[in-house]
Design an enzyme around this catalytic site. Sequence first.
Site, PDB file in Angstrom:
ATOM      1  N   GLY A   1      -1.293   1.515   1.174  1.00 51.83           N
ATOM      2  CA  GLY A   1      -1.452   1.228  -0.253  1.00 51.83           C
ATOM      3  C   GLY A   1      -1.056  -0.203  -0.606  1.00 51.83           C
TER       4      GLY A   1
ATOM      5  N   ARG B   1       2.414  -1.715  -8.406  1.00 55.81           N
ATOM      6  CA  ARG B   1       3.562  -1.799  -9.309  1.00 55.81           C
ATOM      7  C   ARG B   1       4.642  -2.782  -8.840  1.00 55.81           C
ATOM      8  NH1 ARG B   1       3.992   4.702  -9.349  1.00 55.81           N
ATOM      9  NH2 ARG B   1       2.779   4.380  -7.451  1.00 55.81           N
TER      10      ARG B   1
ATOM     11  N   ARG C   1      30.978 -51.563  17.188  1.00 56.20           N
ATOM     12  CA  ARG C   1      31.046 -51.854  15.764  1.00 56.20           C
ATOM     13  C   ARG C   1      31.408 -53.318  15.651  1.00 56.20           C
ATOM     14  NH1 ARG C   1      36.622 -48.611  15.729  1.00 56.20           N
ATOM     15  NH2 ARG C   1      37.971 -50.355  16.254  1.00 56.20           N
TER      16      ARG C   1
HETATM   17  C1  UD1 Z   1       3.145  10.316  -4.005  1.00 53.84           C
HETATM   18  C2  UD1 Z   1       2.722  11.782  -4.185  1.00 53.84           C
HETATM   19  C3  UD1 Z   1       3.683  12.456  -5.163  1.00 53.84           C
HETATM   20  C4  UD1 Z   1       5.112  12.323  -4.669  1.00 53.84           C
HETATM   21  C5  UD1 Z   1       5.470  10.871  -4.392  1.00 53.84           C
HETATM   22  C6  UD1 Z   1       6.807  10.809  -3.678  1.00 53.84           C
HETATM   23  C7  UD1 Z   1       0.297  11.733  -3.917  1.00 53.84           C
HETATM   24  C8  UD1 Z   1      -1.008  11.815  -4.600  1.00 53.84           C
HETATM   25  N1  UD1 Z   1       1.389  11.815  -4.713  1.00 53.84           N
HETATM   26  O1  UD1 Z   1       2.970   9.686  -5.256  1.00 53.84           O
HETATM   27  O2  UD1 Z   1       3.352  13.833  -5.302  1.00 53.84           O
HETATM   28  O3  UD1 Z   1       6.001  12.869  -5.630  1.00 53.84           O
HETATM   29  O4  UD1 Z   1       4.494  10.251  -3.541  1.00 53.84           O
HETATM   30  O5  UD1 Z   1       7.273   9.508  -3.567  1.00 53.84           O
HETATM   31  O6  UD1 Z   1       0.365  11.638  -2.711  1.00 53.84           O
HETATM   32  N2  UD1 Z   1      -1.073   5.289   0.638  1.00 53.84           N
HETATM   33  C9  UD1 Z   1      -1.983   5.056   1.642  1.00 53.84           C
HETATM   34  N3  UD1 Z   1      -3.302   5.095   1.360  1.00 53.84           N
HETATM   35  C10 UD1 Z   1      -3.785   5.373   0.114  1.00 53.84           C
HETATM   36  C11 UD1 Z   1      -2.846   5.616  -0.915  1.00 53.84           C
HETATM   37  C12 UD1 Z   1      -1.495   5.578  -0.619  1.00 53.84           C
HETATM   38  O7  UD1 Z   1      -1.614   4.802   2.780  1.00 53.84           O
HETATM   39  O8  UD1 Z   1      -5.014   5.405  -0.051  1.00 53.84           O
HETATM   40  C13 UD1 Z   1       0.369   5.241   0.967  1.00 53.84           C
HETATM   41  C14 UD1 Z   1       1.124   4.196   0.154  1.00 53.84           C
HETATM   42  O9  UD1 Z   1       1.150   2.972   0.869  1.00 53.84           O
HETATM   43  C15 UD1 Z   1       2.497   4.817   0.004  1.00 53.84           C
HETATM   44  C16 UD1 Z   1       2.259   6.314   0.107  1.00 53.84           C
HETATM   45  O10 UD1 Z   1       0.959   6.475   0.627  1.00 53.84           O
HETATM   46  O11 UD1 Z   1       3.357   4.422   1.057  1.00 53.84           O
HETATM   47  C17 UD1 Z   1       2.375   7.002  -1.258  1.00 53.84           C
HETATM   48  O12 UD1 Z   1       1.448   6.426  -2.151  1.00 53.84           O
HETATM   49  P1  UD1 Z   1       1.814   6.136  -3.666  1.00 53.84           P
HETATM   50  O13 UD1 Z   1       0.613   5.578  -4.331  1.00 53.84           O
HETATM   51  O14 UD1 Z   1       3.063   5.371  -3.759  1.00 53.84           O
HETATM   52  O15 UD1 Z   1       2.050   7.625  -4.197  1.00 53.84           O
HETATM   53  P2  UD1 Z   1       2.930   8.074  -5.438  1.00 53.84           P
HETATM   54  O16 UD1 Z   1       2.180   7.801  -6.684  1.00 53.84           O
HETATM   55  O17 UD1 Z   1       4.287   7.527  -5.338  1.00 53.84           O
HETATM   56 CA    CA Z   2       5.210   6.070  -4.049  1.00 52.40          CA
END
Ligand code: UD1
Ligand code: CA
Length: 475
Positions: free
Chosen positions: A18, A22, A448
């Site tokens: 990801g 934020r 010097r």
């Molecule tokens: C996610 C969970 C949520 C949980 C929370 C805990 C989902 C939809 N939601 O939300 O239920 O309470 O984590 O912290 O999973 N990532 C990828 N590829 C993508 C999208 C994300 O590798 O396409 C990775 C991100 O880099 C990150 C992790 O997955 O390390 C979580 O993604 P993030 O978007 O932060 O999920 P949250 O909204 O925090």
């Molecule tokens: Ca997260």
Amino acid sequence: MSMNIESQSLGVLILAAGKGTRMHSEKPKVLQALLEEPLVYYPIKAARDAGLSDVAVLVGHRGDMVESYLKDEWENVDVVWQSEQLGTGHAVMVAMDWWSKFDNLLVLNGDVPLVRPETLSGLVDKHFNLRPQCSFLSTITDDPTGYGRVVRLADGGVRIVEDKDALDDEIKINEINAGVYLFSCEALSVVISQVGRKNALGEYYLPDTIHMICETEGDVNVIICEDDRELMGVNTPLDLAETARELNRRLMRGHMMKGLKCLDPSTTWIGPRVEFDEDVSLEPGVQIWGRSSFSNESSVGAYSTLRNVRLGERSVVHAHSVISDADIGADAAIGPFACLRGEVLMGNGAKIGRFVELKNSVVAEGAKVPHLSYIGDAEIGSGTNIGAGTITCNYDGRDKHRTKIGSDCFVGSDTMFVAPVSMGDNASTAAGSVITRDVPNGALAIARSRQSSIDGWHDRKDIREKYDETHGKES
Ligand code: UD1
Ligand code: CA
């Protein structure tokens, strides 16, 4: 019903593709520093410490940066690409080629850095005892904002609803999904391709698989983690600061229970790769980062910052010193107000004093640079004393050159060594000398201009009046 864990293979997939919108940063989120290690360091380390060796990291947004970090710092960590980031469900789907060879898959969000290895091995043990199709970690928290909520269903099943999709009564639920799941690969492979994206974000949600498994494939076991701070997800710079404080508290507590002395642990910061023997002391405001280690009875004075430093037994770093990449022997002393950088080696009993900068240099056993010096690209032999204000002129405007000073030398104050230059053993320089040629063993080098004195200067009226005229003074 218990089963043989050894016969079950288990892969660990860390989701790190990801962008981390934020964070408002060019850097991918999983490379944001937490106690000076990238976020992704922590889940990898926790998995390894839990004895799980088959680890893959899923990379995507600026994945080349993440991949090169992994290649540099970790052995045997696989890299899987998710070139378009369509959500955590999509992430696990594109990694299917990697995980389909295992019986079980542990999925860790790459941004949940405080999970303890014991928590992971506890999850694995409970999963293998109960044998559900999926186990995942939840926790009860005062502020569930932003997290997926765990909805307990009347039929005993469970569903996760994301913060943005939650209805009014669901938003009040304070049991949250931590982003740590253990799946049977068989069940996962059935449901993962059926995950849709009809939700607030239009993303494929991995948590959707939980309810799907309940409905079709079998049991889901929710493991509630007692300590909600352990499962904090890092999404914003504020989260980074809060997890850093929590992790630092945890690390400091661990070291202090084993003998580290520290007057104020709340202002003392250490990274996860710092090691202490028993009875090391740290004053307030100290920061220690990187791969650093401290032997018995060594100590670090207030507001000093050390990075990749080994400090020998009984050695002292005095207040306000900044040291990086240094290997320091026993009974040595440094500072206050010293700066050491770029591969420094100090022998036993060596001393670097006040307002001294030492760069890429060796200071052998018992040698001393007590005051106000710049020593760069130099070797100082054992027992040699360097007078105050000495400088190695290591840069000729184009290249850097080395200075080599032998053992048991006496270097007079304010000596300039114009490198490349060397000095034998038992040699001396006169104060204020500019040394441009090698000094033989045992010699005294004087370089010097000779002093001259004008007798009677004070009483020479003619000269003094002229001086006053030119400076406009009324007589
Ligand atoms: C996610 C969970 C949520 C949980 C929370 C805990 C989902 C939809 N939601 O939300 O239920 O309470 O984590 O912290 O999973 N990532 C990828 N590829 C993508 C999208 C994300 O590798 O396409 C990775 C991100 O880099 C990150 C992790 O997955 O390390 C979580 O993604 P993030 O978007 O932060 O999920 P949250 O909204 O925090
Ligand atoms: Ca997260």
